[in-house]
Write an enzyme that holds these catalytic residues in place. Structure first.
Site, PDB file in Angstrom:
ATOM      1  N   LYS A   1       5.832  22.033 -11.005  1.00 42.01           N
ATOM      2  CA  LYS A   1       7.111  21.787 -11.283  1.00 42.01           C
ATOM      3  C   LYS A   1       7.497  21.843 -12.653  1.00 42.01           C
ATOM      4  O   LYS A   1       6.948  21.200 -13.469  1.00 42.01           O
ATOM      5  CB  LYS A   1       7.625  20.170 -10.858  1.00 42.01           C
ATOM      6  CG  LYS A   1       9.070  19.873 -11.281  1.00 42.01           C
ATOM      7  CD  LYS A   1       9.191  18.147 -11.054  1.00 42.01           C
ATOM      8  CE  LYS A   1      10.588  17.832 -11.630  1.00 42.01           C
ATOM      9  NZ  LYS A   1      10.927  16.440 -11.433  1.00 42.01           N
TER      10      LYS A   1
ATOM     11  N   LEU B   1       8.545  -0.226  -6.579  1.00 39.92           N
ATOM     12  CA  LEU B   1      10.330  -0.888  -6.209  1.00 39.92           C
ATOM     13  C   LEU B   1      10.429  -2.223  -6.428  1.00 39.92           C
ATOM     14  O   LEU B   1      11.344  -2.621  -6.576  1.00 39.92           O
ATOM     15  CB  LEU B   1      10.291   0.009  -4.800  1.00 39.92           C
ATOM     16  CG  LEU B   1      10.247   1.390  -4.667  1.00 39.92           C
ATOM     17  CD1 LEU B   1      10.440   1.871  -3.141  1.00 39.92           C
ATOM     18  CD2 LEU B   1      11.317   2.101  -5.485  1.00 39.92           C
TER      19      LEU B   1
ATOM     20  N   GLY C   1       0.852  -1.301   0.124  1.00 43.00           N
ATOM     21  CA  GLY C   1      -0.030  -0.062  -0.132  1.00 43.00           C
ATOM     22  C   GLY C   1       0.906   1.249  -0.063  1.00 43.00           C
ATOM     23  O   GLY C   1       0.508   2.140   0.393  1.00 43.00           O
TER      24      GLY C   1
ATOM     25  N   GLU D   1       8.598  12.332  -4.195  1.00 43.92           N
ATOM     26  CA  GLU D   1       7.656  13.452  -4.199  1.00 43.92           C
ATOM     27  C   GLU D   1       7.854  14.362  -5.163  1.00 43.92           C
ATOM     28  O   GLU D   1       6.912  15.196  -5.314  1.00 43.92           O
ATOM     29  CB  GLU D   1       7.949  14.373  -2.741  1.00 43.92           C
ATOM     30  CG  GLU D   1       7.982  13.417  -1.701  1.00 43.92           C
ATOM     31  CD  GLU D   1       7.605  13.849  -0.149  1.00 43.92           C
ATOM     32  OE1 GLU D   1       8.471  14.824   0.050  1.00 43.92           O
ATOM     33  OE2 GLU D   1       7.140  13.347   0.517  1.00 43.92           O
TER      34      GLU D   1
ATOM     35  N   THR E   1       3.014   4.161  -2.717  1.00 48.19           N
ATOM     36  CA  THR E   1       2.531   4.863  -4.027  1.00 48.19           C
ATOM     37  C   THR E   1       2.138   3.814  -5.203  1.00 48.19           C
ATOM     38  O   THR E   1       0.980   3.924  -5.729  1.00 48.19           O
ATOM     39  CB  THR E   1       3.442   5.749  -4.568  1.00 48.19           C
ATOM     40  OG1 THR E   1       3.977   6.577  -3.368  1.00 48.19           O
ATOM     41  CG2 THR E   1       3.172   6.696  -5.687  1.00 48.19           C
TER      42      THR E   1
END
Ligand SMILES: Cc1cc2nc3c(=O)[nH]c(=O)nc-3n(C[C@H](O)[C@H](O)[C@H](O)COP(=O)(O)OP(=O)(O)OC[C@H]3O[C@@H](n4cnc5c(N)ncnc54)[C@H](O)[C@@H]3O)c2cc1C
Length: 507
Positions: free
Chosen positions: A79, A336, A14, A50, A16
């Site tokens: 950004k 990941l 749980g 982030e 990202t």
């Protein structure tokens, strides 16, 4: 027919990745499948990640997420690109801005005309010809304008977001649960495999509960709980090309208005990020433990914060590389668990998005056709390897010779496709985007020029434009960009007006 369909999807993790996958699958598959997500608060998430790239806007669009509401919920800022400081050599800086540089003419990209003008002393740094690159250091930002001609640089502004990773996962969890995803708190302690083909039949939690599934999505983070620990898929280690293997992260208080860009400052044995959010600034030093100790990193990191540290620095260890297969049997690894490229160009969340999109495009039935799985793995491999090469470019194309770390990076062997890319650009400023690679020509061009790979020549067709016309063309673009930047509001004012968060807290 109905029997062929995947009915039960189980997502492990749980963070990202897990919640992005849950949200997207729930939105696209609707109630046609049961989606369960297992996560363990005791294990927790990686808690960083982030800064994003503009592709996330498309993810939000597919999910029909309102941008303003989203930014309020995640303490987000905008950004326009990344500022690279001291990468080519100490004292040097450049911006990799999203979006376009000038505008193409005929079949040639703008930078071809710019090379000729620049080499003749008739043009300034390439940054002055891109709206994002010119606006970012001045702290300017706005969303695309609707009341300007379509050809105006203000009509199509490319941007991404910075956000609080914890709040983002919470936001997506709310979204996914509202669309029927069932979350279970618990730790997976056992996995049951099918005798017939070794695929995954069920996971067993510490509570004793057994959860069966047709398709398992491994979002369990670096450990790769299913893809590696159960299916033993194997891992390609790229540390010899991207030698950083740790990061130390620490948030600090904001000082001054948030900048509309991420900053990456090269350090003695790696680099430091700075990500401005509404309620704090994220910082971290990505480094190679072969060349520097954790204590030295902590000292440099803490000395280089804008404001007071808001927590103790935290070390994260990683091995850059990828699983040999992203999809193995009935298990797809996303996030990941599938591999890791360090955050230099903020590409991990993009890779999550891309993995989810690819899974939906190649969504299987219970037959798990090998050609479908092979295609998924081939596309994902190509994509991550090209991004890997883009990252290597930043480290390798440097003049820095001030530390053993930079000497290693400058002199290391690089992958052959990257060598070809650099060689062609050095020759005549040419770059060709390969098939479905993520970064566009403008990204590669800005970073190659920023790292001082200066083309010896330009495309011969440039000479078909008379010099006077060429100088007017290039100079005209610069003037238009300057006028547009002038008209843009400050980033801080834009946020205060449109998307200031109301509850400044991290879970
Ligand atoms: C230093 C650093 C900086 C980064 N910066 C950026 C950035 O700026 N931009 C960007 O795009 N990406 C960045 N990333 C990558 C980004 O953080 C990740 O891609 C993203 O957070 C996704 O992580 P994840 O969900 O795959 O894993 P995690 O956040 O680690 O989540 C794993 C989940 O699996 C669960 N889990 C694990 N084992 C079990 C078990 N046995 N039972 C039940 N649950 C289990 C955990 O509880 C957790 O919920 C960065 C990464 C690092 C390391």
């Amino acid at each position: 027919m109905g029997d062929r369909h995947i009915r039960d999807i189980v997502i492990i993790g749980g963070g990202t990745a897990g919640w992005m996958a849950a949200a997207a699958l729930a939105k696209v598959l609707g109630r046609g499948a049961s989606i369960r997500l297992v996560e363990s608060e005791a294990i927790g998430t990686v808690g960083v990640g982030e800064a994003t790239v503009p592709h996330l806007k498309l993810f939000n669009k597919v999910l029909e997420i309102d941008e303003i509401e989203f930014l309020k919920q995640v303490q987000g800022t905008f950004k326009l690109g990344i500022e690279f400081v001291d990468w080519r050599r100490p004292g040097d800086r450049y911006v990799h801005g999203f979006g376009t540089i000038g505008h193409d003419y005929g079949m040639l990209p703008f930078h071809q005309f710019w090379i000729k003008a620049f080499n003749a002393g008739n043009a300034t740094d390439i940054g002055a010809y891109s709206l994002n690159t010119a606006a970012a250091p001045l702290g300017k930002f706005m969303a695309s304008a609707t009341d300007v001609p379509p050809a105006s640089p203000l009509a199509n502004i490319a941007y991404a977001y910075h956000f609080d990773a914890g709040l983002y996962a919470r936001f997506l969890r709310g979204y996914a649960e509202a669309r029927g995803v069932r979350r279970t708190e618990g730790k997976v302690v056992n996995t049951l495999l099918r005798d017939v083909d070794g695929s995954i039949e069920a996971v067993v939690l510490d509570s004793g509960e057994r959860i069966d599934g047709d398709l398992f999505i491994d979002c369990s983070g670096f450990r790769g709980l299913l893809i590696e620990q159960v299916l033993h898929t194997g891992y390609d280690d790229w540390t010899h090309w991207l030698p950083c293997d740790r990061a130390m992260a620490v948030p600090c208080e904001n000082v001054g208005p948030p900048t509309p860009y991420t900053r990456s400052t090269a350090r003695a044995s790696g680099w430091q990020w700075r990500i401005p959010l509404q309620h704090r600034t994220g910082n971290g030093y990505v480094y190679s433990s072969r060349y520097i100790s954790d204590d030295e990193v902590a000292a440099v990191l803490l000395k280089n914060l804008d404001g007071h540290a808001m927590a103790d620095p935290r070390v994260l260890k990683f091995t850059t590389g990828r699983r040999k297969k992203f999809w193995n049997k009935n298990c797809v690894a996303i996030g990941l668990a599938s591999g890791f490229l360090e955050p230099l160009e903020s590409t991990s969340i993009f890779l999550i998005q891309s993995g989810i999109t690819r899974l939906l495009n190649l969504f299987p039935d219970k037959g798990f056709s090998p050609v479908v799985i092979d295609r998924y793995n081939a596309q994902a491999t190509f994509e991550i390897e090209r991004i890997r090469d883009f990252l290597i470019l930043h480290y390798h194309a440097t003049e820095r010779n001030d530390t053993p770390f930079w000497n290693y990076c400058r002199t290391m062997d690089i992958p052959a496709p990257l060598e070809d890319t650099i060689g062609l650009f050095e020759d005549s400023g040419r770059f060709f985007r390969n098939a479905e690679e993520m970064f566009a020509i403008t990204s590669w061009v800005q970073v190659m020029l920023g790292q001082h790979i200066q083309p010896r020549n330009y495309h011969p067709l440039v000479d078909r434009m008379p010099d006077k016309q060429l100088n007017e063309f290039v100079g005209g673009v610069k003037n238009v960009i300057a006028t547009c930047v002038d008209a843009m509001p400050m980033h801080a004012a834009f946020i205060a007006r449109h998307c200031a968060a109301t509850a400044p807290q991290t879970p």
